[in-house]
Design an enzyme around this catalytic site. Structure first.
Site, mmCIF file in Angstrom:
data_model
loop_
_atom_site.group_PDB
_atom_site.id
_atom_site.type_symbol
_atom_site.label_atom_id
_atom_site.label_comp_id
_atom_site.label_asym_id
_atom_site.label_seq_id
_atom_site.Cartn_x
_atom_site.Cartn_y
_atom_site.Cartn_z
ATOM 1 N N HIS A 169 0.711 -1.240 -0.283
ATOM 2 C CA HIS A 169 -0.141 0.079 0.074
ATOM 3 C C HIS A 169 0.797 1.409 0.096
ATOM 4 C CE1 HIS A 169 -3.785 -2.065 2.013
ATOM 5 N NE2 HIS A 169 -4.001 -1.936 0.752
ATOM 6 N N CYS A 263 -2.285 3.065 9.212
ATOM 7 C CA CYS A 263 -3.213 1.785 8.509
ATOM 8 C C CYS A 263 -4.327 2.006 9.652
ATOM 9 C CB CYS A 263 -2.471 0.442 8.516
ATOM 10 S SG CYS A 263 -0.951 0.351 7.497
HETATM 11 N N1 ARG Z 1 -3.885 -7.209 6.440
HETATM 12 C C1 ARG Z 1 -4.026 -5.962 6.017
HETATM 13 C C2 ARG Z 1 -4.111 -5.950 4.429
HETATM 14 O O1 ARG Z 1 -3.364 -6.832 3.866
HETATM 15 C C3 ARG Z 1 -3.251 -4.817 6.543
HETATM 16 C C4 ARG Z 1 -3.701 -3.366 5.788
HETATM 17 C C5 ARG Z 1 -2.921 -2.451 6.187
HETATM 18 N N2 ARG Z 1 -3.341 -1.280 5.775
HETATM 19 C C6 ARG Z 1 -2.673 -0.044 5.187
HETATM 20 N N3 ARG Z 1 -3.377 1.106 5.260
HETATM 21 N N4 ARG Z 1 -1.738 -0.179 4.707
HETATM 22 O O2 ARG Z 1 -4.938 -5.726 3.606
#
Ligand code: ARG
Length: 281
Positions: A169, A263
């Site tokens: 992300h 996050c």
């Molecule tokens: N386990 C989640 C996923 O893989 C973690 C999300 C983390 N969020 C972020 N905004 N980077 O989607």
């Protein structure tokens, strides 16, 4: 309308049902479970740190069977009173969408959705710096999603291809601090993305690999306060040199799922670095 809230307001979701129940990024391993009590303590401490920095916290009710609902950054991208809802790439997270939608609607947002075949993971992949929306694509969000978001909001979008699966992300490798300053981890971008970042943001603070892997870029910014996971001393020193007040708080239980401070939050009044916050047109 500049935004629905006129002070720093953040959506968080308590980790009652948080856990590592599937593997959708390289950080996650079902063999490395999270400790429920430690996760709860770390989440509460983060909340307290954000409140001390002046934020009001709103809560999204946790739901059994949706362990990643804690990562509210992925609920939507917020622009004034509009929330563009995420469409998760993985089936494991798609069940979050109706809860995010219901909460945002009840808070007063006009919720917009993208077409069904277009993946888009909200503020995890779309961050305003100045008047531009910087948008990460390939690993989670589709490049096309950002074009559509730009058209819906009438804002300029700079798409950035993400090249490192550990930084799947955009908010794991890029963090706007103000309209002209951002933190980034260069190795997570291709040459085109690096050129785009370097030519459009005057002040870029570079994070090195070991701190990037401790989610140094995954920071919550409230005015001059910048909150990250612990163990990012070089970034914190650079921030102090520039008159920011970095704060660390341990979040290793959430790193097991590939997430950290940013996050776990969704800024409902708009990020400080977004220029639209300061204009009413
Ligand atoms: N386990 C989640 C996923 O893989 C973690 C999300 C983390 N969020 C972020 N905004 N980077 O989607």
């Amino acid at each position: 309308m500049p935004s629905l809230f006129d002070t720093p307001t953040i959506l968080m979701c308590p980790p009652d049902y948080y856990g590592i129940e599937y593997e959708i990024n390289p950080w996650m391993s079902r063999g490395r479970a999270s400790d429920t009590d430690v996760a709860r303590t770390q989440w509460s401490r983060l909340r307290t740190v954000l409140e001390s920095a002046g934020a009001t916290i709103k809560e999204l009710e946790p739901r059994a069977g949706l362990p990643d609902l804690v990562f509210t950054a992925n609920a939507a991208v917020v622009y004034r009173d509009i929330a563009i809802l995420s469409r998760f790439r993985h089936a494991e997270r798609q069940g979050e969408e109706p809860y995010d939608e219901a909460w945002l609607t009840s808070a007063g947002f006009t919720v917009r959705r993208l077409p069904p075949d277009i993946y888009f993971e909200g503020a995890g992949d779309a961050l305003f710096c100045g008047d531009t929306l910087f948008a990460g694509y390939r690993i989670r969000s589709h490049a096309r999603s950002h074009q559509l978001v730009g058209e819906m909001l009438g804002v300029r979008v700079i798409p950035l291809e993400l090249t490192d699966d550990y930084h799947y992300h955009l908010d794991t490798c890029f963090c706007p601090l103000t309209a002209d300053t951002a933190v980034y981890y260069p190795a997570a971008f291709d040459d085109y993305g690096l050129r785009a970042l370097r030519s459009s943001i005057p002040n870029l603070i570079e994070v090195e690999r070991d701190e990037a892997r401790r989610f140094a870029c995954n920071a919550v910014v409230i005015g001059r306060t910048v909150v990250t996971n612990n163990g990012c001393p070089r970034l914190h020193a650079s921030l102090r040199d520039r008159d920011y007040s970095p704060v660390e708080t341990p979040l290793h239980e959430f790193v097991k799922a590939g997430g950290s401070a940013k996050c776990l939050t969704l800024r409902l009044d708009g990020e400080d670095a977004a220029s639209w916050k300061r204009s009413s047109t």
